[in-house]
Design an enzyme around this catalytic site. Structure first.
Site, short mmCIF file in Angstrom:
data_model
loop_
_atom_site.label_atom_id
_atom_site.label_comp_id
_atom_site.label_asym_id
_atom_site.label_seq_id
_atom_site.Cartn_x
_atom_site.Cartn_y
_atom_site.Cartn_z
N ASP A 188 -5.88 -9.15 5.90
CA ASP A 188 -6.97 -9.72 6.67
C ASP A 188 -8.26 -9.11 6.17
O ASP A 188 -8.28 -8.48 5.11
CB ASP A 188 -6.75 -9.55 8.19
N GLU A 189 -9.34 -9.25 6.93
CA GLU A 189 -10.63 -8.81 6.40
C GLU A 189 -10.86 -7.31 6.52
O GLU A 189 -11.87 -6.80 6.06
CB GLU A 189 -11.75 -9.60 7.07
N HIS B 106 0.86 -1.19 0.00
CA HIS B 106 0.00 0.00 0.00
C HIS B 106 0.90 1.24 0.00
O HIS B 106 1.87 1.30 0.76
CB HIS B 106 -0.90 -0.02 1.25
#
Ligand code: GRF
Length: 201
Positions: free
Chosen positions: A142-143, A110
């Site tokens: 992760d979520e 990112h």
């Protein structure tokens, strides 16, 4: 032993190229077993072709729903039997079934120092906010949105007169160092997720 890695990318693929080059230079003990893309026009496809890496195009536009697309993507990922999935400019949010299928086996890059500036246009957000230091982050997926355990970060100064593009260019140079480095650590079995932190051994 070499790890099997698969890269998922939607666009120009410069980070994909950096990883491929690092593998080619013997810096990362891995084999890149596939490039997966949701975009049949992604320049990453040409890069894969040049490097002799199998291409899997799962064209998002041809599916009736996001769920149907993700089922196809999940199935392609399972077939690869990869040790690690590398999100290198994958421009969609992965649904929970895919994230849950590969815990600790998926990394993303990112273009911001997380947890600042999640989501799209991170470099623009940094310029608009007026931070003096920006950078990039490699993290497990992760979520949450850009919220998984952080593996490593590199920073760059934000200069007077920087705009989104000039800052993005300077951050990208650091991405091309950070991503292969993080993948090397993974492939050398040196990363351990402890709670929400990553220990490097
Ligand atoms: C990079 O800035 C990366 O941080 C972000 O998407 C961009 C992809 O660039 N996730 P490229 O396709 O690797 O050149």
């Amino acid at each position: 032993m070499k790890k099997r890695i698969a890269v998922i990318a939607s666009g120009r693929g410069s980070n994909f190229q950096a990883v491929v080059d690092a593998i080619g230079a013997g810096l990362v003990p891995a084999t890149c077993v596939a490039l997966i893309t949701d975009n049949p026009k992604a320049y990453a496809i040409e890069r894969a072709e040049k490097a002799g890496i199998p291409r899997i195009v799962i064209d998002y536009a041809t599916f009736p729903s996001r769920e149907a697309y993700e089922r196809a993507l999940l199935s392609a990922m399972q077939d690869l039997n990869a040790d690690l999935f590398v999100l290198a400019g994958y421009m969609r949010i992965l649904g929970s079934p895919i994230v849950r299928a590969f815990p600790g086996k998926m990394v993303n890059i990112h273009p911001a120092l997380l947890p600042s500036f999640t989501g799209l246009h991170a470099q623009r957000q940094a310029v608009q906010y007026g931070v003096k230091v920006a950078g990039c982050t490699v993290h497990f997926v992760d979520e949450s949105l850009d919220g998984g355990p952080i593996i490593l970060q590199r920073c760059v100064p934000v200069l007077d007169g920087d705009d989104e593009d000039s800052l993005a260019e300077r951050i990208l140079e650091q991405e091309h160092i950070a991503f292969p480095e993080a993948i090397r650590l993974f492939c050398e079995d040196r990363l351990e997720i402890v709670g929400r932190k990553v220990r490097i051994h």
